[in-house]
Design a protein around this motif. Structure first.
Motif, PDB file in Angstrom:
ATOM      1  N   LEU A 210      -7.617 -12.597  -6.388  1.00 16.01           N
ATOM      2  CA  LEU A 210      -8.631 -12.464  -7.590  1.00 16.01           C
ATOM      3  C   LEU A 210      -8.543 -13.694  -8.226  1.00 16.01           C
ATOM      4  O   LEU A 210      -9.044 -13.741  -9.664  1.00 16.01           O
ATOM      5  N   LEU A 288     -16.116  -1.046 -10.173  1.00 12.56           N
ATOM      6  CA  LEU A 288     -15.972  -1.653  -8.896  1.00 12.56           C
ATOM      7  C   LEU A 288     -15.662  -0.695  -7.653  1.00 12.56           C
ATOM      8  O   LEU A 288     -15.261   0.393  -7.725  1.00 12.56           O
ATOM      9  N   GLU A 292     -12.176  -3.206  -4.024  1.00 11.99           N
ATOM     10  CA  GLU A 292     -11.967  -4.092  -5.134  1.00 11.99           C
ATOM     11  C   GLU A 292     -11.149  -3.758  -5.952  1.00 11.99           C
ATOM     12  O   GLU A 292     -10.395  -4.269  -6.602  1.00 11.99           O
ATOM     13  N   ARG A 295      -7.436  -3.970  -5.267  1.00  8.85           N
ATOM     14  CA  ARG A 295      -6.825  -5.126  -5.576  1.00  8.85           C
ATOM     15  C   ARG A 295      -6.259  -5.262  -7.016  1.00  8.85           C
ATOM     16  O   ARG A 295      -5.344  -5.752  -7.242  1.00  8.85           O
ATOM     17  N   TRP A 296      -7.194  -5.067  -7.931  1.00  5.96           N
ATOM     18  CA  TRP A 296      -6.841  -5.045  -9.356  1.00  5.96           C
ATOM     19  C   TRP A 296      -5.819  -4.014  -9.709  1.00  5.96           C
ATOM     20  O   TRP A 296      -4.825  -4.659 -10.604  1.00  5.96           O
TER      21      TRP A 296
END
Length: 408
Positions: A210, A288, A292, A295-296
């Motif tokens: 990211l 998202l 994704e 990942r955050w």
């Protein structure tokens, strides 16, 4: 148990969570349906048709079919106006009798009201999940939010009195349904929601993917941008933190991940960010996809869930599954979804000062709290949810068969 009709009138299971009326309910319906299908139970998911291009049915996955019913205009309609379309949706659902169903499982009060007619016509028991209730929301209104109308309260009372079984997410919700809605305790059972432990998991590469610095302090919010979810509480707390400790600023990243809500007033975040002078640390991101989003979660130092009301709080569970501690409001199901002092911290109230202090404590205790996140989340797998739900389904269908025999 062979076939279940799953009903979500007001939002399609295919909608992107985090915007419009789509959120945890959408995730719940799809994930539960997938696990039911894995167990050999066929699921038909009924929702309202909102686009001319939407086919009458979609084979979503093995054992799962999404069926679009015509009720009112073939376009999105504000959730507040959908109550007027309940009779049309109910009639369309009841007339869909080309397949036999062992039971109906409806979600949210609009679906419950619409499903009662089909339940009687098909002679199939009705299992209902409220997800949220008007009385609970009205007790915990955010500033600027609108109270739920009396018509919704009455609709929920009718469902509580007539559904064969009510599914509560937590013991606290079960108690609320009994005390506030007069539900029969014998017709209320608790089945905790789950989390996809394969999608949401720790990922040491997430920050690099990211473009985040290894030493960044990442305080994330995920959800619809509405007063109920209170993203403004996090932003105001961040401003207090920076006022107390300006040295945080170079390392601080505050992603706000979500879209405007289709229900009620939206929170004007860009203006608030400018007013607070924190535009250099805040990132406003759209909803998202799960890969994704995972990942955050994994890249965050903490995930904040400052909601005024939550029957459970799937965001909190997803974050913990990804190994990230949660700082959450001490309300509703968040008291179950977050284990205080073990996988996160619970905050009383919504003042910026209290939240700034809690977030500061969370940052300091991050490594210790992270140890408890994944084990806590692992107790809430969707497989376990489906197993408990199937048990509840079998109890209510068995009871219906006994009733039929006694009245024969």
């Amino acid at each position: 148990m062979q076939r279940v009709a799953m009903v979500s009138m007001h939002t399609s299971p295919l909608d992107q969570p985090g915007t419009g009326d789509a959120g945890g309910l959408n995730v719940y319906v799809l994930e539960l349906s997938r696990r039911l299908a894995d167990a050999g139970i066929e699921v038909d998911l009924f929702t309202r048709r909102t686009s001319p291009s939407a086919p009458s049915s979609v084979d979503y996955a093995d054992g799962i079919t999404i069926r679009h019913l015509e009720a009112g205009p073939v376009r999105p309609v504000a959730k507040e106006a959908l109550a007027e379309l309940v009779p049309a949706f109910a009639a369309a659902l009841a007339q869909t009798d080309d397949r036999a169903y062992d039971l109906i499982h409806s979600h949210y009060w609009l679906s419950g009201r619409a499903s009662l007619m089909a339940s009687r016509r098909w002679d199939a028991p009705l299992v209902h999940s409220m997800h949220t209730t008007a009385r609970m929301k009205n007790l915990t209104l955010a500033v600027g939010d609108r109270a739920e109308p009396r018509s919704r309260v009455l609709g929920e009372e009718f469902i509580a009195a007539n559904a064969d079984l009510l599914i509560a997410n937590t013991d606290a919700e079960a108690s609320h349904l009994i005390s506030a809605y007069g539900a029969d305790s014998d017709r209320v059972t608790v089945v905790h929601p789950g989390v996809n432990l394969s999608t949401f998991r720790p990922d040491v590469t997430a920050r690099a993917a990211l473009g985040l610095n290894a030493d960044a302090i990442v305080l994330a919010f995920v959800g619809r941008l509405q007063p109920l979810k209170a993203p403004d509480v996090l932003l105001r707390a961040v401003a207090v933190m920076l006022a107390r400790n300006p040295s945080l600023r170079p390392r601080l990243v505050v992603p706000i991940i979500g879209g405007p809500s289709g229900a009620g007033p939206d929170v004007s975040l860009p203006g608030l960010v400018r007013e607070l002078g924190i535009g250099d640390v805040v990132r406003l991101l759209p909803p998202l996809a799960h890969a994704e989003l995972a990942r955050w979660y994994a890249a965050s130092t903490l995930v904040a869930v400052p909601s005024y009301s939550e029957t459970f709080g799937l965001v909190a569970l997803e974050a913990q599954a990804a190994g990230t501690p949660v700082v959450a409001a001490a309300v509703g199901g968040l008291r179950t979804a977050v284990r205080e002092g073990i996988s996160g911290l619970l905050v009383d109230g919504h003042s910026a000062e209290a939240w700034a202090s809690a977030l500061t404590r969370g940052i300091a205790q991050r490594e210790r709290l992270a140890v408890g996140t994944r084990p806590h989340a692992a107790a809430f797998s969707w497989e376990a949810t489906a197993a408990r739900m199937i048990g509840a389904y079998e109890c209510v269908t068995s009871a219906s068969l006994i009733d039929e025999e006694m009245t024969a």
